[in-house]
Design a protein around this motif. Sequence first.
Motif, short mmCIF file in Angstrom:
data_model
loop_
_atom_site.label_atom_id
_atom_site.label_comp_id
_atom_site.label_asym_id
_atom_site.label_seq_id
_atom_site.Cartn_x
_atom_site.Cartn_y
_atom_site.Cartn_z
N TYR A 1 8.20 -79.98 21.28
CA TYR A 1 7.87 -81.28 21.86
C TYR A 1 7.78 -82.38 20.80
O TYR A 1 8.04 -83.55 21.09
CB TYR A 1 6.53 -81.17 22.60
CG TYR A 1 6.16 -82.38 23.42
CD1 TYR A 1 7.04 -82.91 24.38
CD2 TYR A 1 4.93 -83.00 23.24
CE1 TYR A 1 6.69 -84.02 25.13
CE2 TYR A 1 4.58 -84.11 24.00
CZ TYR A 1 5.46 -84.61 24.94
OH TYR A 1 5.11 -85.71 25.68
N ILE A 2 7.44 -82.02 19.58
CA ILE A 2 7.27 -83.01 18.50
C ILE A 2 8.55 -83.82 18.26
O ILE A 2 8.51 -85.05 18.25
CB ILE A 2 6.78 -82.34 17.20
CG1 ILE A 2 5.32 -81.90 17.37
CG2 ILE A 2 6.91 -83.28 16.00
CD1 ILE A 2 4.78 -81.06 16.24
N LYS B 1 8.13 -92.64 19.12
CA LYS B 1 6.75 -92.75 18.67
C LYS B 1 6.50 -91.79 17.51
O LYS B 1 7.21 -90.80 17.33
CB LYS B 1 5.79 -92.42 19.82
CG LYS B 1 5.96 -93.26 21.07
CD LYS B 1 5.44 -94.67 20.87
CE LYS B 1 5.48 -95.46 22.18
NZ LYS B 1 4.96 -96.83 22.04
N ASN B 2 5.47 -92.10 16.74
CA ASN B 2 5.00 -91.18 15.71
C ASN B 2 4.27 -90.03 16.40
O ASN B 2 3.25 -90.26 17.07
CB ASN B 2 4.07 -91.90 14.74
CG ASN B 2 3.53 -90.98 13.66
OD1 ASN B 2 3.86 -89.80 13.60
ND2 ASN B 2 2.70 -91.53 12.79
N ARG C 1 -2.39 -88.59 20.73
CA ARG C 1 -2.49 -87.48 21.69
C ARG C 1 -1.15 -87.22 22.37
O ARG C 1 -0.90 -87.70 23.48
CB ARG C 1 -3.60 -87.76 22.69
CG ARG C 1 -4.94 -87.85 21.97
CD ARG C 1 -6.14 -87.79 22.85
NE ARG C 1 -7.35 -87.78 22.05
CZ ARG C 1 -8.58 -87.74 22.54
NH1 ARG C 1 -8.76 -87.73 23.85
NH2 ARG C 1 -9.63 -87.73 21.73
N TRP C 2 -0.34 -86.43 21.67
CA TRP C 2 0.98 -86.10 22.17
C TRP C 2 1.11 -84.61 22.51
O TRP C 2 2.19 -84.05 22.41
CB TRP C 2 2.05 -86.49 21.15
CG TRP C 2 2.29 -87.96 21.05
CD1 TRP C 2 1.96 -88.78 20.03
CD2 TRP C 2 2.92 -88.79 22.05
NE1 TRP C 2 2.33 -90.07 20.30
CE2 TRP C 2 2.93 -90.11 21.54
CE3 TRP C 2 3.48 -88.56 23.30
CZ2 TRP C 2 3.47 -91.18 22.24
CZ3 TRP C 2 4.00 -89.63 24.01
CH2 TRP C 2 4.00 -90.92 23.47
N TYR C 3 0.00 -83.98 22.88
CA TYR C 3 0.11 -82.57 23.26
C TYR C 3 0.85 -82.46 24.60
O TYR C 3 0.66 -83.27 25.50
CB TYR C 3 -1.27 -81.91 23.35
CG TYR C 3 -2.30 -82.65 24.15
CD1 TYR C 3 -2.37 -82.53 25.53
CD2 TYR C 3 -3.23 -83.48 23.51
CE1 TYR C 3 -3.33 -83.21 26.26
CE2 TYR C 3 -4.19 -84.16 24.23
CZ TYR C 3 -4.24 -84.02 25.60
OH TYR C 3 -5.19 -84.69 26.33
N SER D 1 -0.40 -83.19 15.92
CA SER D 1 0.29 -83.84 17.04
C SER D 1 -0.57 -83.87 18.30
O SER D 1 -0.21 -84.52 19.28
CB SER D 1 1.61 -83.13 17.34
OG SER D 1 1.39 -81.79 17.74
N THR D 2 -1.71 -83.16 18.29
CA THR D 2 -2.60 -83.19 19.46
C THR D 2 -3.48 -84.44 19.45
O THR D 2 -4.01 -84.82 20.49
CB THR D 2 -3.50 -81.95 19.50
OG1 THR D 2 -4.43 -81.99 18.40
CG2 THR D 2 -2.67 -80.67 19.43
#
Length: 397
Positions: free
Chosen positions: A138-139, A148-149, A154-156, A195-196
Amino acid sequence: MKSKVIKGISFLLALDLVFLLAFAKSYSTLTLFPPFFYAHDVMLLIMVLLCIPYFKFSPRIRSIELLFLMAIFYLIYSFFNPGIENVEIILRQFMIFGYGICLYVIMKSVFINKTIRKNFAQSVMYFGLACVTVQILYIPFVFLYEGKNPFFERWYFSPIIMMGIFILASYILLNVKDKLLKNILFASVFIVSFSTGHDSTYLSLSMIYIAYLFVVSSRNHRIILTMSLFIAIVLVFYFIPSFTDVNVKWRLLFWKDSLLRIANNYFIFGDGFGIPYGTEETIKNLNSLYPDVPKSPRIIGDEIYLTAPHNSFLSMAIHIGILSIVFLFYPIKEFFTNKSLRMDKEILFLTLSLFGMVVFCAFNVILELPHSSSIFWIVLFGLIFKLSEKIGIPSDE
């Protein structure tokens, strides 16, 4: 027939976890039967009904059963409390224990199968590996397609991924023999955790690593480790702004109110379910920490019943008293009193995984919600059953 049904229930349980990972809140909040029967809840209910013919109380886990009996007593009390009328709110708050009750029935039923019992820890590891793998994939998606960075926000992909991160990190520490490779892999998982966007994720991983070192180290090294930990905590709060920002102030204010509330109930009693989580004055003070702008985490309307103090164990104590926490963790006391159990890789793996989850739950709303509470209860009950097995308490076949 019995064996096939138990294996079928195990498959449904694994499928439920896959759905929580793959579809995240789209699955756990999907309403199948209004107003409050969601897809995940219905799946749990189906499994519980299938388990009933095969459920046996023996061997007993009395403190857990007493915990759930207390919760059910307070649930009944809440329904008859004239000051509490919203049935949906009562049931939603009760599910901090309700999910545990469902998983207790399910886990106790499936653990009578020797194959499931034998492969439990390995299966938990595979789930952790799946969580981390999904997040790794997903990263680049966030970076390339969202522009996005992907780190420190909160990109979990799913809320349950944080729990999987703790599981895989614990497994690496216990099962990778080469020290250099062990630390490289652990550091890689740590980097993925950025990345969470949860400071409590990094904190939980750090505590897992420290706990591992504490268990495997000599007494002298433990003293040094304890002193180093104290210094590290001071430095973290001094140099890292996110540990002293407005979010921390919000939590501390809410926790203070919760502790006073628990103390006013003599620590033993609770307020039941269907209640506001904070007093009117505390809610006002919490809201004053944030500007009145769109998407600010202000507590208004029914949110006073849904916004818990970001510590699942404080939430438990508010509802049914502080004894709920004692009863919850009492069955794993053998781990701390029996050195041979602490040196058992399977037991230590499950304990470290649970420890990471406990730290995370102590800073977030986890057990109150369906998104990732299941894996907490699965690991807890799996550890309890494994401890019973190791100390010679027989399991029913």
